[in-house]
Design a protein around this motif. Structure first.
Motif, PDB file in Angstrom:
ATOM      1  N   ASN A 292       0.857  -1.172   0.000  1.00  0.00           N
ATOM      2  CA  ASN A 292       0.000   0.000   0.000  1.00  0.00           C
ATOM      3  C   ASN A 292       0.904   1.236   0.000  1.00  0.00           C
ATOM      4  O   ASN A 292       1.675   1.436   0.934  1.00  0.00           O
ATOM      5  CB  ASN A 292      -0.893  -0.040   1.256  1.00  0.00           C
ATOM      6  CG  ASN A 292      -1.748   1.202   1.393  1.00  0.00           C
ATOM      7  OD1 ASN A 292      -1.241   2.303   1.521  1.00  0.00           O
ATOM      8  ND2 ASN A 292      -3.049   1.007   1.379  1.00  0.00           N
ATOM      9  N   VAL A 293       0.817   2.047  -1.046  1.00  0.00           N
ATOM     10  CA  VAL A 293       1.762   3.160  -1.225  1.00  0.00           C
ATOM     11  C   VAL A 293       1.642   4.228  -0.122  1.00  0.00           C
ATOM     12  O   VAL A 293       2.641   4.597   0.488  1.00  0.00           O
ATOM     13  CB  VAL A 293       1.630   3.773  -2.644  1.00  0.00           C
ATOM     14  CG1 VAL A 293       2.489   5.020  -2.775  1.00  0.00           C
ATOM     15  CG2 VAL A 293       2.036   2.735  -3.689  1.00  0.00           C
ATOM     16  N   PRO A 294       0.424   4.731   0.194  1.00  0.00           N
ATOM     17  CA  PRO A 294       0.350   5.759   1.249  1.00  0.00           C
ATOM     18  C   PRO A 294       0.892   5.290   2.601  1.00  0.00           C
ATOM     19  O   PRO A 294       1.600   6.039   3.276  1.00  0.00           O
ATOM     20  CB  PRO A 294      -1.157   6.066   1.346  1.00  0.00           C
ATOM     21  CG  PRO A 294      -1.720   5.641   0.034  1.00  0.00           C
ATOM     22  CD  PRO A 294      -0.891   4.491  -0.434  1.00  0.00           C
ATOM     23  N   LEU A 295       0.586   4.039   2.987  1.00  0.00           N
ATOM     24  CA  LEU A 295       1.072   3.523   4.276  1.00  0.00           C
ATOM     25  C   LEU A 295       2.587   3.380   4.281  1.00  0.00           C
ATOM     26  O   LEU A 295       3.242   3.616   5.292  1.00  0.00           O
ATOM     27  CB  LEU A 295       0.436   2.150   4.577  1.00  0.00           C
ATOM     28  CG  LEU A 295      -0.771   2.134   5.503  1.00  0.00           C
ATOM     29  CD1 LEU A 295      -1.268   0.707   5.692  1.00  0.00           C
ATOM     30  CD2 LEU A 295      -0.457   2.753   6.858  1.00  0.00           C
ATOM     31  N   THR A 296       3.149   2.993   3.137  1.00  0.00           N
ATOM     32  CA  THR A 296       4.600   2.832   3.040  1.00  0.00           C
ATOM     33  C   THR A 296       5.296   4.186   3.199  1.00  0.00           C
ATOM     34  O   THR A 296       6.289   4.305   3.922  1.00  0.00           O
ATOM     35  CB  THR A 296       4.979   2.200   1.678  1.00  0.00           C
ATOM     36  OG1 THR A 296       4.264   0.975   1.533  1.00  0.00           O
ATOM     37  CG2 THR A 296       6.464   1.914   1.595  1.00  0.00           C
ATOM     38  N   VAL A 297       4.749   5.200   2.548  1.00  0.00           N
ATOM     39  CA  VAL A 297       5.311   6.554   2.669  1.00  0.00           C
ATOM     40  C   VAL A 297       5.132   7.068   4.102  1.00  0.00           C
ATOM     41  O   VAL A 297       6.038   7.681   4.673  1.00  0.00           O
ATOM     42  CB  VAL A 297       4.647   7.513   1.649  1.00  0.00           C
ATOM     43  CG1 VAL A 297       5.090   8.949   1.884  1.00  0.00           C
ATOM     44  CG2 VAL A 297       4.996   7.080   0.227  1.00  0.00           C
ATOM     45  N   LEU A 298       3.961   6.767   4.703  1.00  0.00           N
ATOM     46  CA  LEU A 298       3.711   7.179   6.079  1.00  0.00           C
ATOM     47  C   LEU A 298       4.749   6.562   7.025  1.00  0.00           C
ATOM     48  O   LEU A 298       5.226   7.221   7.942  1.00  0.00           O
ATOM     49  CB  LEU A 298       2.292   6.762   6.507  1.00  0.00           C
ATOM     50  CG  LEU A 298       1.900   7.108   7.947  1.00  0.00           C
ATOM     51  CD1 LEU A 298       1.863   8.625   8.148  1.00  0.00           C
ATOM     52  CD2 LEU A 298       0.542   6.499   8.313  1.00  0.00           C
ATOM     53  N   SER A 299       5.112   5.294   6.767  1.00  0.00           N
ATOM     54  CA  SER A 299       6.101   4.630   7.638  1.00  0.00           C
ATOM     55  C   SER A 299       7.452   5.347   7.581  1.00  0.00           C
ATOM     56  O   SER A 299       8.162   5.431   8.578  1.00  0.00           O
ATOM     57  CB  SER A 299       6.253   3.154   7.266  1.00  0.00           C
ATOM     58  OG  SER A 299       6.895   2.988   6.025  1.00  0.00           O
ATOM     59  N   LEU A 300       7.802   5.894   6.413  1.00  0.00           N
ATOM     60  CA  LEU A 300       9.047   6.665   6.275  1.00  0.00           C
ATOM     61  C   LEU A 300       8.964   7.965   7.079  1.00  0.00           C
ATOM     62  O   LEU A 300       9.896   8.323   7.805  1.00  0.00           O
ATOM     63  CB  LEU A 300       9.320   6.972   4.802  1.00  0.00           C
ATOM     64  CG  LEU A 300      10.500   7.893   4.498  1.00  0.00           C
ATOM     65  CD1 LEU A 300      11.811   7.299   4.992  1.00  0.00           C
ATOM     66  CD2 LEU A 300      10.602   8.181   3.005  1.00  0.00           C
ATOM     67  N   LEU A 301       7.824   8.657   6.965  1.00  0.00           N
ATOM     68  CA  LEU A 301       7.646   9.915   7.701  1.00  0.00           C
ATOM     69  C   LEU A 301       7.655   9.676   9.211  1.00  0.00           C
ATOM     70  O   LEU A 301       8.267  10.432   9.963  1.00  0.00           O
ATOM     71  CB  LEU A 301       6.332  10.593   7.282  1.00  0.00           C
ATOM     72  CG  LEU A 301       6.265  11.060   5.829  1.00  0.00           C
ATOM     73  CD1 LEU A 301       4.881  11.622   5.495  1.00  0.00           C
ATOM     74  CD2 LEU A 301       7.332  12.122   5.548  1.00  0.00           C
ATOM     75  N   VAL A 302       6.985   8.606   9.643  1.00  0.00           N
ATOM     76  CA  VAL A 302       6.958   8.275  11.076  1.00  0.00           C
ATOM     77  C   VAL A 302       8.373   8.006  11.576  1.00  0.00           C
ATOM     78  O   VAL A 302       8.767   8.488  12.641  1.00  0.00           O
ATOM     79  CB  VAL A 302       6.035   7.061  11.346  1.00  0.00           C
ATOM     80  CG1 VAL A 302       6.296   6.459  12.712  1.00  0.00           C
ATOM     81  CG2 VAL A 302       4.577   7.486  11.237  1.00  0.00           C
ATOM     82  N   ALA A 303       9.147   7.253  10.791  1.00  0.00           N
ATOM     83  CA  ALA A 303      10.534   6.953  11.182  1.00  0.00           C
ATOM     84  C   ALA A 303      11.305   8.250  11.405  1.00  0.00           C
ATOM     85  O   ALA A 303      11.966   8.421  12.431  1.00  0.00           O
ATOM     86  CB  ALA A 303      11.216   6.102  10.117  1.00  0.00           C
ATOM     87  N   MET A 304      11.195   9.180  10.459  1.00  0.00           N
ATOM     88  CA  MET A 304      11.957  10.439  10.562  1.00  0.00           C
ATOM     89  C   MET A 304      11.467  11.309  11.725  1.00  0.00           C
ATOM     90  O   MET A 304      12.270  11.869  12.465  1.00  0.00           O
ATOM     91  CB  MET A 304      11.853  11.214   9.256  1.00  0.00           C
ATOM     92  CG  MET A 304      12.656  10.592   8.141  1.00  0.00           C
ATOM     93  SD  MET A 304      12.746  11.715   6.747  1.00  0.00           S
ATOM     94  CE  MET A 304      13.710  10.754   5.600  1.00  0.00           C
TER      95      MET A 304
END
Length: 257
Positions: A79-91
Motif C-alpha cells: 500500500n503506497v500511502p502507508l509505506t510513505v507514512l512509515s518513512l515519515l513516522v521513522a523520521m
C-alpha cells in the motif's frame, strides 16, 4: 499456512539491508556529535540531518530486507500511502528522540527519553511498513516476539545514542554504527519471525504496488541520499578545524595594509 521466505535473493538482501542500516546509523551518530558541538541554527540543522539519516537508514534497511520477503501461494503488494507514512513516522519519531538528546539539560534523562523514543520510532516504522503488506490471506503476529523486537529496538537505540555522546573517536563511532545497524537488523528479523501467514488463494488482483515498481526505486533514491549526505558530512570541517583555520588566517590579515 504459507511458507515464508525471508531471503528470496539469497544473502544479497540481508547483507545490503544491514549495510544501509549501518550507513544511516553512522551518519546519524556523527551528526548528533556535531550538533552537540554547535549551537543555535547550526545545532538544529545537524539534528535534523541526524534524524533524516537514521530514519532513512532504518526505512531503507526494512524495505531492502522486504525485497527478499516472499510467501508461497500468493503475490505481495504494498500500500503506497502507508509505506510513505512509515518513512515519515521513522523520521519524525527518531527526530523527537535525537532532539531530546540534543537539547536535554540532564544528560542521563535525555538519553533514556531519546533512546526510548528513537527505539519506538524504529519499531513503529517496522510495523507500519508491515501493515502496508497486501497479500491473499491473513497475517498474524506472535505477541511475545513482537514485544521482544520492540525491546531490542529501544535498547539498541539507547546504546547507540550513549556511544555517540560518550565516545568521540572515529573508530568508536564506527563500532557503534555497526552495533546499531546489527540491532536494527536483528529487530527487523525478530519482527519477521513473529509473522505467520494463512494463505487463502484467490484469483483476484491485489491492490497496491509491487516491490520492484515502488519499493526498489524509492530505496535506491534514499540510499543515494545517504551516500551523498555521508560524503558531505565527512568533508565538512568540524568546529575545531574551523577555529584552527580562522586563527591561521588572522596574522596575515593584521599584516595587510
Amino acid at each position: 499456512m504459507g511458507h515464508l521466505d525471508h531471503a528470496t535473493f539469497g544473502w544479497l538482501t540481508p547483507v545490503l539491508s544491514y549495510v544501509m542500516a549501518c550507513i544511516g546509523a553512522a551518519l546519524g551518530l556523527r551528526c548528533t556529535v556535531r550538533a552537540l558541538g554547535a549551537s543555535g541554527r547550526s545545532r538544529r540543522n545537524w539534528l535534523l540531518t541526524a534524524a533524516s539519516a537514521i530514519g532513512t537508514g532504518i526505512w531503507t534497511m526494512h524495505f531492502v530486507a522486504m525485497l527478499g520477503f516472499g510467501v508461497s501461494g500468493t503475490d505481495i503488494r504494498y500500500n503506497v500511502p502507508l509505506t510513505v507514512l512509515s518513512l515519515l513516522v521513522a523520521m519524525i519519531v527518531v527526530g523527537a528522540g535525537v532532539f531530546a538528546v540534543g537539547y536535554g539539560r540532564h544528560r542521563g534523562r535525555a538519553l533514556v527519553l531519546g533512546g526510548l523514543t528513537t527505539g519506538l520510532g524504529v519499531a513503529s516504522m517496522h510495523y507500519l511498513g508491515m501493515a502496508a503488506l497486501r497479500l491473499h490471506g491473513d497475517v498474524n503476529y506472535d505477541p511475545v516476539l513482537v514485544g521482544t523486537s520492540v525491546v531490542i529496538a529501544v535498547v539498541a537505540a539507547t546504546a547507540a545514542l550513549w556511544a555517540a555522546l560518550n565516545i568521540k573517536s572515529p573508530i568508536a563511532v564506527a563500532v557503534a554504527s555497526l552495533v546499531m545497524g546489527g540491532a536494527v537488523s536483528s529487530m527487523h528479523y525478530t519482527g519477521m519471525i513473529a509473522v505467520s501467514v494463512r494463505v487463502s488463494p484467490s484469483g483476484l488482483a491485489l491492490p497496491g504496488a509491487t516491490a520492484m515498481q515502488f519499493i526498489f526505486p524509492l530505496a535506491v533514491g534514499l540510499g543515494s541520499y545517504l551516500f551523498l549526505t555521508s560524503a558531505f558530512v565527512a568533508l565538512s570541517p568540524t568546529a575545531g578545524e574551523r577555529e584552527a583555520s580562522a586563527s591561521a588566517q588572522r596574522p596575515v590579515e593584521s599584516v595587510a595594509p
